[in-house]
Design a protein around this motif. Structure first.
Motif, PDB file in Angstrom:
ATOM      1  N   GLY A 190      -1.613   9.554   0.390  1.00 26.22           N
ATOM      2  CA  GLY A 190      -2.760   8.679  -0.010  1.00 26.22           C
ATOM      3  C   GLY A 190      -2.733   7.973  -1.389  1.00 26.22           C
ATOM      4  N   PHE A 191      -3.108   6.776  -1.471  1.00 28.31           N
ATOM      5  CA  PHE A 191      -3.068   6.198  -2.850  1.00 28.31           C
ATOM      6  C   PHE A 191      -4.262   5.278  -3.327  1.00 28.31           C
ATOM      7  N   PRO A 192      -5.187   5.925  -3.822  1.00 30.43           N
ATOM      8  CA  PRO A 192      -6.460   5.420  -4.336  1.00 30.43           C
ATOM      9  C   PRO A 192      -6.290   4.218  -5.400  1.00 30.43           C
ATOM     10  N   VAL A 193      -6.876   3.050  -5.058  1.00 25.67           N
ATOM     11  CA  VAL A 193      -6.386   2.246  -5.842  1.00 25.67           C
ATOM     12  C   VAL A 193      -7.540   1.024  -5.973  1.00 25.67           C
ATOM     13  N   ASP A 194      -7.696   0.598  -6.995  1.00 22.41           N
ATOM     14  CA  ASP A 194      -8.797  -0.545  -7.396  1.00 22.41           C
ATOM     15  C   ASP A 194      -8.900  -1.647  -6.510  1.00 22.41           C
ATOM     16  N   SER A 195      -7.802  -2.383  -6.187  1.00 20.16           N
ATOM     17  CA  SER A 195      -7.545  -3.187  -5.103  1.00 20.16           C
ATOM     18  C   SER A 195      -6.830  -3.124  -3.872  1.00 20.16           C
TER      19      SER A 195
ATOM     20  N   PHE B 136      -2.686  -3.958  -3.698  1.00 13.38           N
ATOM     21  CA  PHE B 136      -1.833  -3.106  -3.550  1.00 13.38           C
ATOM     22  C   PHE B 136      -0.779  -3.320  -2.113  1.00 13.38           C
ATOM     23  N   ARG B 137      -1.481  -3.351  -0.960  1.00 14.65           N
ATOM     24  CA  ARG B 137      -0.911  -3.541   0.122  1.00 14.65           C
ATOM     25  C   ARG B 137       0.296  -4.778   0.156  1.00 14.65           C
ATOM     26  N   GLU B 138      -0.234  -5.971  -0.605  1.00 13.74           N
ATOM     27  CA  GLU B 138       0.719  -6.953  -0.700  1.00 13.74           C
ATOM     28  C   GLU B 138       1.737  -6.954  -1.501  1.00 13.74           C
ATOM     29  N   LEU B 139       1.932  -6.060  -2.372  1.00 15.28           N
ATOM     30  CA  LEU B 139       3.025  -5.492  -3.259  1.00 15.28           C
ATOM     31  C   LEU B 139       3.821  -4.947  -2.236  1.00 15.28           C
ATOM     32  N   LEU B 140       3.339  -4.045  -1.586  1.00 17.27           N
ATOM     33  CA  LEU B 140       4.050  -3.059  -0.659  1.00 17.27           C
ATOM     34  C   LEU B 140       4.881  -3.656   0.357  1.00 17.27           C
ATOM     35  N   VAL B 141       4.042  -4.921   1.015  1.00 16.03           N
ATOM     36  CA  VAL B 141       4.887  -5.734   1.830  1.00 16.03           C
ATOM     37  C   VAL B 141       5.668  -6.703   1.627  1.00 16.03           C
ATOM     38  N   ASP B 142       5.528  -7.145   0.216  1.00 14.93           N
ATOM     39  CA  ASP B 142       6.465  -8.103  -0.398  1.00 14.93           C
ATOM     40  C   ASP B 142       7.883  -7.486  -1.056  1.00 14.93           C
ATOM     41  N   ILE B 143       7.572  -6.136  -1.457  1.00 15.35           N
ATOM     42  CA  ILE B 143       8.522  -5.479  -1.982  1.00 15.35           C
ATOM     43  C   ILE B 143       9.350  -4.730  -0.937  1.00 15.35           C
ATOM     44  N   PHE B 144       8.660  -3.723  -0.141  1.00 19.28           N
ATOM     45  CA  PHE B 144       9.512  -3.222   0.918  1.00 19.28           C
ATOM     46  C   PHE B 144       9.271  -3.501   2.137  1.00 19.28           C
ATOM     47  N   ASN B 145       8.817  -4.678   2.618  1.00 17.62           N
ATOM     48  CA  ASN B 145       8.541  -4.948   4.090  1.00 17.62           C
ATOM     49  C   ASN B 145       7.826  -4.205   4.800  1.00 17.62           C
ATOM     50  N   PHE B 146       6.686  -3.371   4.134  1.00 17.04           N
ATOM     51  CA  PHE B 146       5.972  -2.413   5.109  1.00 17.04           C
ATOM     52  C   PHE B 146       5.050  -3.319   5.996  1.00 17.04           C
ATOM     53  N   LYS B 147       4.821  -2.757   7.122  1.00 14.73           N
ATOM     54  CA  LYS B 147       3.906  -3.334   8.208  1.00 14.73           C
ATOM     55  C   LYS B 147       2.624  -2.863   7.882  1.00 14.73           C
ATOM     56  N   LEU B 148       1.525  -3.558   8.292  1.00 14.69           N
ATOM     57  CA  LEU B 148       0.267  -3.098   7.941  1.00 14.69           C
ATOM     58  C   LEU B 148      -0.590  -2.742   9.314  1.00 14.69           C
ATOM     59  N   ASP B 149      -1.605  -1.698   9.021  1.00 15.29           N
ATOM     60  CA  ASP B 149      -2.427  -1.402  10.383  1.00 15.29           C
ATOM     61  C   ASP B 149      -3.631  -0.953   9.741  1.00 15.29           C
ATOM     62  N   LYS B 150      -4.412  -1.064  10.669  1.00 10.48           N
ATOM     63  CA  LYS B 150      -6.094  -0.824  10.465  1.00 10.48           C
ATOM     64  C   LYS B 150      -6.306  -1.581   8.976  1.00 10.48           C
TER      65      LYS B 150
ATOM     66  N   ASP C 167     -11.113  -2.067   2.058  1.00  7.36           N
ATOM     67  CA  ASP C 167     -11.322  -0.915   1.687  1.00  7.36           C
ATOM     68  C   ASP C 167     -10.296   0.289   1.854  1.00  7.36           C
ATOM     69  N   PHE C 168      -9.459  -0.258   3.029  1.00 10.24           N
ATOM     70  CA  PHE C 168      -8.440   0.798   3.545  1.00 10.24           C
ATOM     71  C   PHE C 168      -7.511  -0.005   4.211  1.00 10.24           C
ATOM     72  N   THR C 169      -6.277   0.523   4.290  1.00 13.71           N
ATOM     73  CA  THR C 169      -5.266  -0.044   5.110  1.00 13.71           C
ATOM     74  C   THR C 169      -3.996   0.961   5.099  1.00 13.71           C
ATOM     75  N   PHE C 170      -3.288   1.188   6.316  1.00 18.19           N
ATOM     76  CA  PHE C 170      -2.183   1.754   6.375  1.00 18.19           C
ATOM     77  C   PHE C 170      -0.799   0.868   6.147  1.00 18.19           C
TER      78      PHE C 170
ATOM     79  N   ALA D 109      -6.338   3.347   0.030  1.00 17.76           N
ATOM     80  CA  ALA D 109      -7.805   3.464   0.044  1.00 17.76           C
ATOM     81  C   ALA D 109      -8.392   2.898  -1.219  1.00 17.76           C
ATOM     82  N   SER D 110      -9.394   2.441  -1.345  1.00 16.26           N
ATOM     83  CA  SER D 110     -10.304   2.076  -2.472  1.00 16.26           C
ATOM     84  C   SER D 110     -10.785   3.321  -3.180  1.00 16.26           C
ATOM     85  N   LYS D 111     -10.799   3.241  -4.254  1.00 18.03           N
ATOM     86  CA  LYS D 111     -11.527   4.375  -5.283  1.00 18.03           C
ATOM     87  C   LYS D 111     -12.875   4.517  -4.715  1.00 18.03           C
TER      88      LYS D 111
END
Length: 261
Positions: free
Chosen positions: A141-146, A150-164, A168-171, A182-184
């Protein structure tokens, strides 16, 4: 691609307390131990380690995937060792969410652990590890402000795929690794535990040196500084105050597809 979580390193206020919980109760094998550090090897490809630190702790959430055929036996075994499962508001401690089941419990530092299984994960691909029959570490789990940023960074840097994907919440997913963003302001289930950002070091396994080079290029484009250990073939960098390592692994690249992920 990122194939898996290779290591999760956390702080603790008591090495002995951690040893009693993870080794004596959960029966995770110890691969290293000193006065201020202990490392467990739940599976062939994953290490869970703790360092003693004289500072306040923010609990982390992480989840182990186990085979569906072993879920009832593992849960009953945990009950017999004295593990107390956390209850949902309606009193149940096992959640059946349609494609699988899970249970939650906490260690002495307050970390929120989850044992989860999914009926679609094919068995016989990875050898289950230990008495908990762990296949791999599925979630951190990665609680974050936004969540969006955060998910856009993971996609842009690592080519992560997103789900759900929610505000306020994303895999964010690659291989067997699921980053639970997850949002704080969104509390962890099932006990509405405040999602505080934990101090942790997360290591990813990478399938090729070419992928690592791509990540280096992407980090540079984002203005994110990284350190490189050429001897170990690792990158070290931080994103949103979370510390990451990325290194080559012998985890077979084809395993996630064989698992039906």
């Amino acid at each position: 691609m990122i194939t898996h979580f290779a290591q999760l390193q956390l702080n603790t206020v008591s090495i002995q307390g951690i040893k009693q919980f993870y080794h004596d109760q959960l029966r995770l094998p110890i691969v290293y131990e000193s006065d201020n550090e202990i490392c467990f090897k739940p599976t062939e490809y994953f290490t869970l380690s703790f360092k003693e630190a004289a500072e306040p702790l923010s609990p982390v959430h992480f989840a182990f995937e186990i085979p569906a055929s072993e879920f009832e036996n593992v849960v009953e075994g945990l009950r017999e060792t004295g593990i107390t499962f956390l209850k949902w508001p309606d009193g149940r401690d096992i959640d059946d969410f349609g494609t699988g089941k899970n249970v939650y419990f906490r260690d002495g530092d307050g970390n929120l652990l989850e044992i989860i299984t999914h009926t679609y994960v094919k068995e016989g691909i990875l050898s289950p590890g230990g008495e908990l029959k762990i296949l791999y570490l599925r979630e951190i789990g990665f609680p974050v402000d936004s969540v969006i940023d955060f998910r856009e960074l993971l996609v842009d840097i690592f080519n992560f795929k997103l789900d759900k994907v929610f505000d306020d919440f994303t895999f964010a997913i690659s291989g067997t690794a699921h980053a639970v963003i997850a949002s704080k302001k969104r509390k962890w289930i099932p006990i509405a535990m405040t999602a505080l950002p934990p101090k942790m070091n997360v290591s990813f396994g990478a399938s090729s040196s070419g992928f690592i080079e791509m990540v280096k290029t992407n980090l540079t484009a984002k203005g994110i500084h990284y350190d490189e250990n050429n001897e170990k073939g690792q990158l070290h960098f931080s994103i949103n105050d979370y510390s990451f390592r990325l290194g080559l692994t012998d985890f077979p690249e084809e395993v996630p597809a064989l698992l039906n992920l």
